[in-house]
Design a protein around this motif. Structure first.
Motif, PDB file in Angstrom:
ATOM      1  N   TYR A  22       0.850  -1.179   0.000  1.00  0.00           N
ATOM      2  CA  TYR A  22       0.000   0.000   0.000  1.00  0.00           C
ATOM      3  C   TYR A  22       0.884   1.226   0.000  1.00  0.00           C
ATOM      4  O   TYR A  22       2.050   1.166   0.356  1.00  0.00           O
ATOM      5  N   CYS A  23       0.334   2.321  -0.457  1.00  0.00           N
ATOM      6  CA  CYS A  23       1.108   3.530  -0.651  1.00  0.00           C
ATOM      7  C   CYS A  23       0.519   4.649   0.195  1.00  0.00           C
ATOM      8  O   CYS A  23      -0.682   4.674   0.447  1.00  0.00           O
ATOM      9  N   PHE A  24       1.381   5.548   0.646  1.00  0.00           N
ATOM     10  CA  PHE A  24       0.894   6.741   1.332  1.00  0.00           C
ATOM     11  C   PHE A  24       1.748   7.925   0.938  1.00  0.00           C
ATOM     12  O   PHE A  24       2.904   7.770   0.570  1.00  0.00           O
ATOM     13  N   SER A  25       1.132   9.104   0.941  1.00  0.00           N
ATOM     14  CA  SER A  25       1.863  10.319   0.592  1.00  0.00           C
ATOM     15  C   SER A  25       1.236  11.484   1.336  1.00  0.00           C
ATOM     16  O   SER A  25       0.113  11.408   1.821  1.00  0.00           O
ATOM     17  N   SER A  26       1.987  12.567   1.407  1.00  0.00           N
ATOM     18  CA  SER A  26       1.423  13.776   1.985  1.00  0.00           C
ATOM     19  C   SER A  26       0.772  14.570   0.867  1.00  0.00           C
ATOM     20  O   SER A  26       1.170  14.486  -0.287  1.00  0.00           O
ATOM     21  N   ALA A  27      -0.220  15.349   1.202  1.00  0.00           N
ATOM     22  CA  ALA A  27      -0.928  16.130   0.190  1.00  0.00           C
ATOM     23  C   ALA A  27      -0.003  17.131  -0.500  1.00  0.00           C
ATOM     24  O   ALA A  27      -0.170  17.439  -1.667  1.00  0.00           O
ATOM     25  N   ALA A  28       0.979  17.636   0.211  1.00  0.00           N
ATOM     26  CA  ALA A  28       1.860  18.668  -0.345  1.00  0.00           C
ATOM     27  C   ALA A  28       3.180  18.116  -0.864  1.00  0.00           C
ATOM     28  O   ALA A  28       3.981  18.851  -1.401  1.00  0.00           O
ATOM     29  N   GLY A  29       3.397  16.821  -0.702  1.00  0.00           N
ATOM     30  CA  GLY A  29       4.707  16.255  -1.034  1.00  0.00           C
ATOM     31  C   GLY A  29       4.897  15.947  -2.499  1.00  0.00           C
ATOM     32  O   GLY A  29       3.947  15.780  -3.260  1.00  0.00           O
ATOM     33  N   ALA A  30       6.160  15.870  -2.912  1.00  0.00           N
ATOM     34  CA  ALA A  30       6.511  15.489  -4.275  1.00  0.00           C
ATOM     35  C   ALA A  30       6.835  14.004  -4.356  1.00  0.00           C
ATOM     36  O   ALA A  30       7.114  13.489  -5.421  1.00  0.00           O
ATOM     37  N   THR A  31       6.823  13.339  -3.198  1.00  0.00           N
ATOM     38  CA  THR A  31       7.099  11.904  -3.164  1.00  0.00           C
ATOM     39  C   THR A  31       6.004  11.177  -2.404  1.00  0.00           C
ATOM     40  O   THR A  31       5.245  11.773  -1.656  1.00  0.00           O
ATOM     41  N   ALA A  32       5.954   9.895  -2.620  1.00  0.00           N
ATOM     42  CA  ALA A  32       5.062   9.004  -1.897  1.00  0.00           C
ATOM     43  C   ALA A  32       5.924   7.872  -1.354  1.00  0.00           C
ATOM     44  O   ALA A  32       7.077   7.716  -1.744  1.00  0.00           O
ATOM     45  N   VAL A  33       5.365   7.074  -0.462  1.00  0.00           N
ATOM     46  CA  VAL A  33       6.078   5.923   0.082  1.00  0.00           C
ATOM     47  C   VAL A  33       5.248   4.690  -0.204  1.00  0.00           C
ATOM     48  O   VAL A  33       4.072   4.625   0.162  1.00  0.00           O
ATOM     49  N   MET A  34       5.851   3.732  -0.877  1.00  0.00           N
ATOM     50  CA  MET A  34       5.199   2.459  -1.159  1.00  0.00           C
ATOM     51  C   MET A  34       5.707   1.456  -0.154  1.00  0.00           C
ATOM     52  O   MET A  34       6.917   1.232  -0.035  1.00  0.00           O
ATOM     53  N   LYS A  35       4.809   0.864   0.603  1.00  0.00           N
ATOM     54  CA  LYS A  35       5.147  -0.163   1.585  1.00  0.00           C
ATOM     55  C   LYS A  35       4.888  -1.499   0.924  1.00  0.00           C
ATOM     56  O   LYS A  35       3.818  -1.728   0.377  1.00  0.00           O
ATOM     57  N   ILE A  36       5.885  -2.374   0.920  1.00  0.00           N
ATOM     58  CA  ILE A  36       5.813  -3.649   0.207  1.00  0.00           C
ATOM     59  C   ILE A  36       6.200  -4.790   1.126  1.00  0.00           C
ATOM     60  O   ILE A  36       7.176  -4.706   1.863  1.00  0.00           O
ATOM     61  N   SER A  37       5.446  -5.859   1.044  1.00  0.00           N
ATOM     62  CA  SER A  37       5.826  -7.088   1.720  1.00  0.00           C
ATOM     63  C   SER A  37       6.140  -8.122   0.648  1.00  0.00           C
ATOM     64  O   SER A  37       5.346  -8.341  -0.270  1.00  0.00           O
ATOM     65  N   ALA A  38       7.301  -8.713   0.778  1.00  0.00           N
ATOM     66  CA  ALA A  38       7.728  -9.753  -0.160  1.00  0.00           C
ATOM     67  C   ALA A  38       8.328 -10.897   0.649  1.00  0.00           C
ATOM     68  O   ALA A  38       8.604 -10.752   1.844  1.00  0.00           O
ATOM     69  N   ALA A  39       8.520 -12.022   0.006  1.00  0.00           N
ATOM     70  CA  ALA A  39       9.010 -13.213   0.705  1.00  0.00           C
ATOM     71  C   ALA A  39      10.324 -12.954   1.436  1.00  0.00           C
ATOM     72  O   ALA A  39      10.507 -13.389   2.556  1.00  0.00           O
ATOM     73  N   ASP A  40      11.243 -12.235   0.826  1.00  0.00           N
ATOM     74  CA  ASP A  40      12.526 -11.936   1.454  1.00  0.00           C
ATOM     75  C   ASP A  40      12.718 -10.422   1.441  1.00  0.00           C
ATOM     76  O   ASP A  40      13.345  -9.867   0.541  1.00  0.00           O
ATOM     77  N   SER A  41      12.154  -9.751   2.438  1.00  0.00           N
ATOM     78  CA  SER A  41      12.160  -8.288   2.475  1.00  0.00           C
ATOM     79  C   SER A  41      13.564  -7.699   2.511  1.00  0.00           C
ATOM     80  O   SER A  41      13.809  -6.631   1.952  1.00  0.00           O
ATOM     81  N   VAL A  42      14.512  -8.372   3.141  1.00  0.00           N
ATOM     82  CA  VAL A  42      15.883  -7.863   3.201  1.00  0.00           C
ATOM     83  C   VAL A  42      16.502  -7.861   1.806  1.00  0.00           C
ATOM     84  O   VAL A  42      17.077  -6.861   1.372  1.00  0.00           O
TER      85      VAL A  42
END
Length: 139
Positions: free
Chosen positions: A100-120
């Protein structure tokens, strides 16, 4: 890598309100929230200021909560920003379990949170491709 709080939540009236009240009383600030449901329960995923305090407060309030390490990647908040990240995953043959993704209303970037089998390993591949992977202290 960041720590996500995962909570199994009964699908009944008022449970989400009570969960958020428990977090507030513990002084934990939620940065992102995702809810997926089935007929009987929901899975709430939370990115917050203090995952350990959140799990302790939720446990004291009789919620089943745990900490799950996940990748959080900064993406450009423009058309195609997420596509660039997904192309890296596709090229590296990474199977995304959920995100899932989240961003600020005023920001130029967003953050995508990802879960995968080997997160490291995923975080290492993302960083090698020149994208910023957040840590808990970045929140």
């Amino acid at each position: 890598m960041i720590n996500q709080v995962t909570v199994f939540l009964e699908n009944s009236e008022g449970r989400l309100a009570a969960l958020t009240q428990s977090m507030a009383e513990a002084g934990v600030n939620m940065k992102a929230l995702s809810i997926a449901d089935t007929a009987e329960y929901g899975v709430v995923r939370i990115i917050c200021s203090d995952p350990e305090a959140a799990v302790a407060a939720l446990g004291a309030a009789d919620y089943r909560a745990m900490i799950t390490p996940v990748s959080a990647v900064v993406v450009s908040d423009v058309a195609g920003g997420l596509a660039k990240l997904m192309a890296i995953f596709d090229e590296a043959d990474v199977d995304v379990q959920y995100g899932y993704c989240f961003s600020s209303a005023a920001g130029a970037t967003a953050v995508m949170k990802i879960s995968a089998a080997d997160s490291v390993a995923v975080a290492e591949k993302i960083a090698a491709a020149g994208m910023k992977v957040l840590t808990q202290s970045d929140l």
